[in-house]
Design a protein around this motif. Structure first.
Motif: not given
Length: 292
Positions: A194-195, A198, A263
């Motif tokens: 997720t990081k 982002d 993602t």
């Protein structure tokens, strides 16, 4: 005391000898894959001629090669190769769980993970890309010296059974490669991807498993113990655990595939009894296809 010193010296020599051997095998493996120009055989900004192609709707007249077009009735565009180097960051699970092998003639998961990661790095760096590790210890760089640094650092091991993916220091819009058995808690894996997403990072998850972890061939009284010996479970009826174990493994793979899909990453599962070349070839194509 003398014996202890001798043992420490022997261990240090063993550790020091690992990464040159790993590097030699990785370079040999990389040599089995057609290198070409990784990530560059595509149209883009650059100085080197790549190919002519017929002019299409939307093309500017500024792009027309009039000398080539004068040879016939059609107008041709002179395309150049992509020359923007990509940063690729690696994370290879150093946890003790990766040092498992069910048979003496099979490599450990760690050995296979390190081998395909370093071979991929060799291909990428020789194709003009910058390669490094996630985190802060080894930022992406070009050059043969970087291959040596990667070989040394990928050979390091952790004492914990399961290591969490390192997602610090990830460069915006870079590419990334995570290799692990991904058998630990799913939360840190989800957080890392997720990081990365982002920050616009896209990449590949490669799950490396021993064939026994896929087949669960155990029967009767069995003691299951983690490589780091922090976990142990004894059962008299191992066969009765098989269906539940395989269901949980299937659920884990499905969760990883879903996470990758959400993602923008790709997922691949590799067994240590399969050829390292097949994994590297898939990985090479996956990273190349996701460039840009």
């Amino acid at each position: 005391m003398t014996q202890t010193t001798a043992q420490l010296k022997s261990r240090a020599q063993d550790e020091a000898s690992r990464f040159p051997a790993l590097l030699a095998r990785a370079e040999q493996l990389a040599g089995t894959v057609l290198l070409g120009e990784h990530g560059r055989r595509r149209a883009g900004l650059g100085d080197d001629f790549w190919q002519y192609r017929p002019m299409r709707a939307g093309d500017s007249l500024r792009w027309v090669d009039w000398r080539r077009s004068a040879k016939g009735d059609d107008q041709f565009i002179r395309e150049r190769e992509w020359q923007v180097a990509q940063s690729v960051q690696l994370w290879v699970d150093p946890g003790a769980s990766m040092r498992f092998s069910s048979q003496k003639d099979l490599p450990t998961k760690a050995d296979r993970a390190q081998l395909i990661a370093l071979a991929a790095a060799v291909l990428l760096i020789r194709g003009g890309e910058r390669v490094g590790l996630t985190g802060w210890d080894l930022p992406p760089r070009r050059g043969e010296a970087q291959v040596l640094r990667l070989a040394e650092m990928l050979s390091r091991e952790d004492t914990t059974d399961y290591a969490e993916p390192e997602a610090r220091g990830m460069l915006p819009h870079a590419r990334s490669l995570f290799i692990s058995d991904f058998m630990s808690d799913i939360a840190p894996i989800e957080a890392a991807l997720t990081k990365a997403a982002d920050r616009g990072v896209r990449g590949v998850l490669v799950q490396v498993l021993d064939p026994s972890e896929e087949a669960f061939p155990f029967q009767g009284r069995t003691i299951f113990e983690s490589v780091g010996k922090s976990l142990a479970h004894e059962t008299l009826k191992a066969g009765e655990l098989r269906d539940r174990y395989l269901q949980r493994l299937a659920e884990r793979k499905d969760r990883l595939e879903t996470l990758c899909r959400l993602t923008g990453w790709q997922f691949y599962s590799h067994h240590t009894d399969h050829s390292a070349q097949s994994a590297l070839l898939w990985l090479y194509r996956a990273l190349d296809g996701g460039h840009g």
